[in-house]
Design a protein around this motif. Structure first.
Motif, PDB file in Angstrom:
ATOM      1  N   ILE A 202       0.864  -1.189   0.000  1.00 24.34           N
ATOM      2  CA  ILE A 202       0.000   0.000   0.000  1.00 24.34           C
ATOM      3  C   ILE A 202       0.891   1.225   0.000  1.00 24.34           C
ATOM      4  CG2 ILE A 202      -1.722   1.294   1.300  1.00 24.34           C
ATOM      5  CD1 ILE A 202      -2.852  -1.469   2.120  1.00 24.34           C
ATOM      6  N   VAL A 203       0.684   2.015  -1.054  1.00 24.32           N
ATOM      7  CA  VAL A 203       1.509   3.199  -1.284  1.00 24.32           C
ATOM      8  C   VAL A 203       0.751   4.425  -0.795  1.00 24.32           C
ATOM      9  CG1 VAL A 203       2.417   4.653  -3.174  1.00 24.32           C
ATOM     10  CG2 VAL A 203       2.700   2.159  -3.243  1.00 24.32           C
ATOM     11  N   LEU A 204       1.483   5.362  -0.214  1.00 26.90           N
ATOM     12  CA  LEU A 204       0.892   6.656   0.132  1.00 26.90           C
ATOM     13  C   LEU A 204       0.838   7.453  -1.169  1.00 26.90           C
ATOM     14  CD1 LEU A 204      -0.102   8.583   2.370  1.00 26.90           C
ATOM     15  CD2 LEU A 204       2.278   9.325   2.647  1.00 26.90           C
ATOM     16  N   ALA A 205      -0.333   7.480  -1.789  1.00 31.82           N
ATOM     17  CA  ALA A 205      -0.450   8.048  -3.136  1.00 31.82           C
ATOM     18  C   ALA A 205      -0.292   9.564  -3.116  1.00 31.82           C
ATOM     19  CB  ALA A 205      -1.802   7.666  -3.734  1.00 31.82           C
ATOM     20  N   ALA A 206      -0.810  10.208  -2.077  1.00 32.85           N
ATOM     21  CA  ALA A 206      -0.717  11.670  -1.974  1.00 32.85           C
ATOM     22  C   ALA A 206      -0.670  12.044  -0.508  1.00 32.85           C
ATOM     23  CB  ALA A 206      -1.941  12.314  -2.626  1.00 32.85           C
ATOM     24  N   LEU A 207       0.077  13.093  -0.195  1.00 31.64           N
ATOM     25  CA  LEU A 207       0.113  13.563   1.199  1.00 31.64           C
ATOM     26  C   LEU A 207      -1.176  14.323   1.500  1.00 31.64           C
ATOM     27  CD1 LEU A 207       3.776  14.868   1.533  1.00 31.64           C
ATOM     28  CD2 LEU A 207       2.753  12.968   2.796  1.00 31.64           C
ATOM     29  N   PRO A 208      -1.840  14.012   2.618  1.00 35.51           N
ATOM     30  CA  PRO A 208      -3.090  14.724   2.931  1.00 35.51           C
ATOM     31  C   PRO A 208      -2.815  16.170   3.317  1.00 35.51           C
ATOM     32  CG  PRO A 208      -2.455  13.277   4.736  1.00 35.51           C
ATOM     33  CD  PRO A 208      -1.475  13.023   3.639  1.00 35.51           C
ATOM     34  N   GLU A 209      -3.693  17.068   2.865  1.00 37.34           N
ATOM     35  CA  GLU A 209      -3.576  18.471   3.316  1.00 37.34           C
ATOM     36  C   GLU A 209      -4.506  18.716   4.490  1.00 37.34           C
ATOM     37  OE1 GLU A 209      -3.956  20.955  -0.143  1.00 37.34           O
ATOM     38  OE2 GLU A 209      -2.108  20.080  -0.981  1.00 37.34           O
ATOM     39  N   GLY A 210      -5.643  18.033   4.506  1.00 37.33           N
ATOM     40  CA  GLY A 210      -6.561  18.109   5.647  1.00 37.33           C
ATOM     41  C   GLY A 210      -6.606  16.746   6.315  1.00 37.33           C
TER      42      GLY A 210
ATOM     43  N   GLY B 248      -7.782  10.324   4.360  1.00 32.96           N
ATOM     44  CA  GLY B 248      -8.879   9.484   3.869  1.00 32.96           C
ATOM     45  C   GLY B 248      -8.319   8.321   3.066  1.00 32.96           C
ATOM     46  N   PRO B 249      -9.170   7.341   2.752  1.00 31.03           N
ATOM     47  CA  PRO B 249      -8.706   6.187   1.977  1.00 31.03           C
ATOM     48  C   PRO B 249      -8.166   6.594   0.612  1.00 31.03           C
ATOM     49  CG  PRO B 249     -11.007   5.915   2.682  1.00 31.03           C
ATOM     50  CD  PRO B 249     -10.587   7.257   3.140  1.00 31.03           C
ATOM     51  N   GLU B 250      -8.610   7.773   0.100  1.00 31.06           N
ATOM     52  CA  GLU B 250      -8.165   8.228  -1.229  1.00 31.06           C
ATOM     53  C   GLU B 250      -6.683   8.604  -1.255  1.00 31.06           C
ATOM     54  OE1 GLU B 250     -10.219   9.717   0.831  1.00 31.06           O
ATOM     55  OE2 GLU B 250      -9.739  11.853   1.018  1.00 31.06           O
ATOM     56  N   HIS B 251      -6.055   8.699  -0.086  1.00 33.75           N
ATOM     57  CA  HIS B 251      -4.627   9.027  -0.054  1.00 33.75           C
ATOM     58  C   HIS B 251      -3.733   7.793  -0.234  1.00 33.75           C
ATOM     59  CE1 HIS B 251      -6.419  12.567   2.104  1.00 33.75           C
ATOM     60  NE2 HIS B 251      -5.708  13.134   1.158  1.00 33.75           N
ATOM     61  N   PHE B 252      -4.378   6.634  -0.381  1.00 33.81           N
ATOM     62  CA  PHE B 252      -3.600   5.394  -0.501  1.00 33.81           C
ATOM     63  C   PHE B 252      -3.929   4.673  -1.817  1.00 33.81           C
ATOM     64  CE2 PHE B 252      -4.167   6.249   4.016  1.00 33.81           C
ATOM     65  CZ  PHE B 252      -2.885   6.106   4.502  1.00 33.81           C
ATOM     66  N   ARG B 253      -3.002   3.804  -2.231  1.00 38.11           N
ATOM     67  CA  ARG B 253      -3.206   3.013  -3.450  1.00 38.11           C
ATOM     68  C   ARG B 253      -2.628   1.621  -3.198  1.00 38.11           C
ATOM     69  NH1 ARG B 253      -0.280   6.251  -6.899  1.00 38.11           N
ATOM     70  NH2 ARG B 253       1.558   4.934  -6.722  1.00 38.11           N
ATOM     71  N   LEU B 254      -3.387   0.595  -3.569  1.00 36.92           N
ATOM     72  CA  LEU B 254      -2.908  -0.794  -3.440  1.00 36.92           C
ATOM     73  C   LEU B 254      -2.199  -1.188  -4.730  1.00 36.92           C
ATOM     74  CD1 LEU B 254      -2.940  -3.511  -1.819  1.00 36.92           C
ATOM     75  CD2 LEU B 254      -5.129  -3.981  -2.907  1.00 36.92           C
TER      76      LEU B 254
ATOM     77  N   LEU C 222       7.341  10.992   5.565  1.00 34.19           N
ATOM     78  CA  LEU C 222       6.896  10.212   4.409  1.00 34.19           C
ATOM     79  C   LEU C 222       6.660  11.137   3.226  1.00 34.19           C
ATOM     80  CD1 LEU C 222       4.384   7.889   6.222  1.00 34.19           C
ATOM     81  CD2 LEU C 222       6.369   7.141   4.914  1.00 34.19           C
ATOM     82  N   LYS C 223       6.880  10.610   2.018  1.00 33.95           N
ATOM     83  CA  LYS C 223       6.622  11.376   0.796  1.00 33.95           C
ATOM     84  C   LYS C 223       5.570  10.639  -0.037  1.00 33.95           C
ATOM     85  CE  LYS C 223      10.778  10.970  -0.899  1.00 33.95           C
ATOM     86  NZ  LYS C 223      11.219   9.904  -0.020  1.00 33.95           N
ATOM     87  N   ALA C 224       4.869  11.397  -0.885  1.00 35.75           N
ATOM     88  CA  ALA C 224       3.937  10.756  -1.812  1.00 35.75           C
ATOM     89  C   ALA C 224       4.717   9.767  -2.670  1.00 35.75           C
ATOM     90  CB  ALA C 224       3.270  11.813  -2.683  1.00 35.75           C
TER      91      ALA C 224
END
Ligand SMILES: NC(=O)c1ccc[n+]([C@@H]2O[C@H](COP(=O)([O-])OP(=O)(O)OC[C@H]3O[C@@H](n4cnc5c(N)ncnc54)[C@H](OP(=O)(O)O)[C@@H]3O)[C@@H](O)[C@H]2O)c1
Length: 333
Positions: free
Chosen positions: A8-16, A19-25, A64-66
């Protein structure tokens, strides 16, 4: 080798809020261990509030980085060893990240004795138990008869802190979110009282629960709850600063706790920050004492186990929202 290595990759760093949308399998090849390395299979991944803090910037580890595989500790089994001292079948706790398999240098790993249930190696005999033990006893230094308050009290660290303080003869007040968690603290975990920080003015509720003031506050949350505790501290009180989960998920808070430093001066308070690794040399003694309390039934271990690597993102989002009771972890199936 015909195995799948989900990660599971941290797809994007959250700004707020996270959510599950910040991750990618995704899937990757199972790595081949090099000289001095072992191939590990993750069994149980630990969910920690700190997972979210690592997305904010460097802490006691780099930020962590995106695009990074999500970082996280896990109880893992050695599948193949190219290092002396570790053999296939050995158990270790390692920073595996959120994936099935990883190859790591053996010099970073320590074999753990196999016990039942295995999950206790992540909860009471893992970082949560040691954090509760050292933070309370080394930084809070409670004495019998004193009033100890702990926040995130129904969580993994907090639920153990309160019970250890009771074992040491203290009066214990837990702060948690919601009536159900407060009932659990007093009816099942032996806390003397509980304060629901979502139910109104925490400062006033704490004053009622701690009429003689707070001698030791174990702070897991920071922010407004820390402020409410500072106003209720007894003279010469101690604050064990363990973490600040109220500040991890979202925008920076508008202000720090009011009353600082005035309350620290007038009440002669001591605030001690710590990281569990600071006490590594006393680990064996702590584990022996934790084990004796668990075996005698004095220390109850609450665990919250979720099945499926793919559920890690939702499990972390839920932890930050307070869905867990006790130590949350994901069984890698
Ligand atoms: N210093 C160290 O070496 C060390 C090591 C391990 C952990 N920690 C710290 O220990 C603390 C507990 O972490 P954990 O991983 O064991 O998680 P946990 O306590 O099992 O779960 C986090 C809990 O925090 C509470 N929470 C979330 N947002 C909050 C808010 N805005 N205000 C108050 N409470 C809030 C939730 O419970 P409610 O339903 O009660 O809100 C949630 O269940 C964290 O601060 C973590 O960083 C420090």
């Amino acid at each position: 080798m015909n195995r799948t290595n989900r990660q599971i990759v941290l797809a994007a760093l959250p700004e707020g809020r996270l959510g599950p949308e910040h991750f990618r399998l995704t899937e990757a090849a199972v790595p081949t261990p090099g000289d001095g390395e072992v191939l590990l299979k993750a069994l149980y991944v630990s969910l920690d509030a700190a997972n979210r803090a690592w997305m904010q910037g460097a802490t006691y580890r780099s930020a962590l980085k995106a695009g990074d595989v999500m970082a996280g500790g896990a109880l893992a089994e050695v599948v193949e060893s190219r290092a002396p001292g570790l053999a296939a079948g050995d158990l270790v706790f390692a920073d595996t990240g959120w994936r099935d398999y990883v190859a790591l240098p053996a010099r970073h790993l320590t074999a753990l004795a196999r016990i039942e249930p295995l999950t206790h190696l992540i909860s009471v005999y893992g970082i949560a138990g040691l954090t509760a033990y050292f933070g309370l006893l080394e930084c809070g230094r409670p004495k019998a008869g004193e009033t100890v308050v702990v926040s995130a009290a129904a969580g993994s660290v907090g639920s153990l802190v309160g019970q250890i303080a009771r074992i040491k003869g203290c009066r214990v007040v837990g702060i948690a979110g919601g009536a159900a968690k407060c009932v659990l603290l007093t009816s099942e975990l032996g806390f003397d009282a509980a304060v629901d920080y979502k139910a109104g003015d925490v400062r006033r509720l704490l004053r009622a629960a701690c009429p003689d003031g707070i001698d030791v506050y174990f702070d897991n949350v920071g922010g407004e709850v820390l402020e409410a505790c500072l106003f209720n501290m007894a003279t010469h009180g101690r604050v064990a600063c363990c973490g600040a989960v109220s500040q991890y998920d979202g925008a920076a808070p508008p202000h720090g706790p009011r009353g600082v430093p005035g309350l620290i001066v007038t009440k002669r308070l001591t605030l001690t920050g710590f990281v569990v690794m600071d006490f590594h040399d006393k680990r064996d003694t702590a584990l022996a004492e934790l084990k004796s309390w668990v075996e005698s039934g004095q220390l109850k271990v609450r665990e919250d186990v979720i099945d499926g690597l793919e559920n890690l993102p939702a499990a972390l989002v839920g932890l930050l929202a307070g869905d867990n009771v006790g130590k949350r972890m994901v069984k890698v199936v």
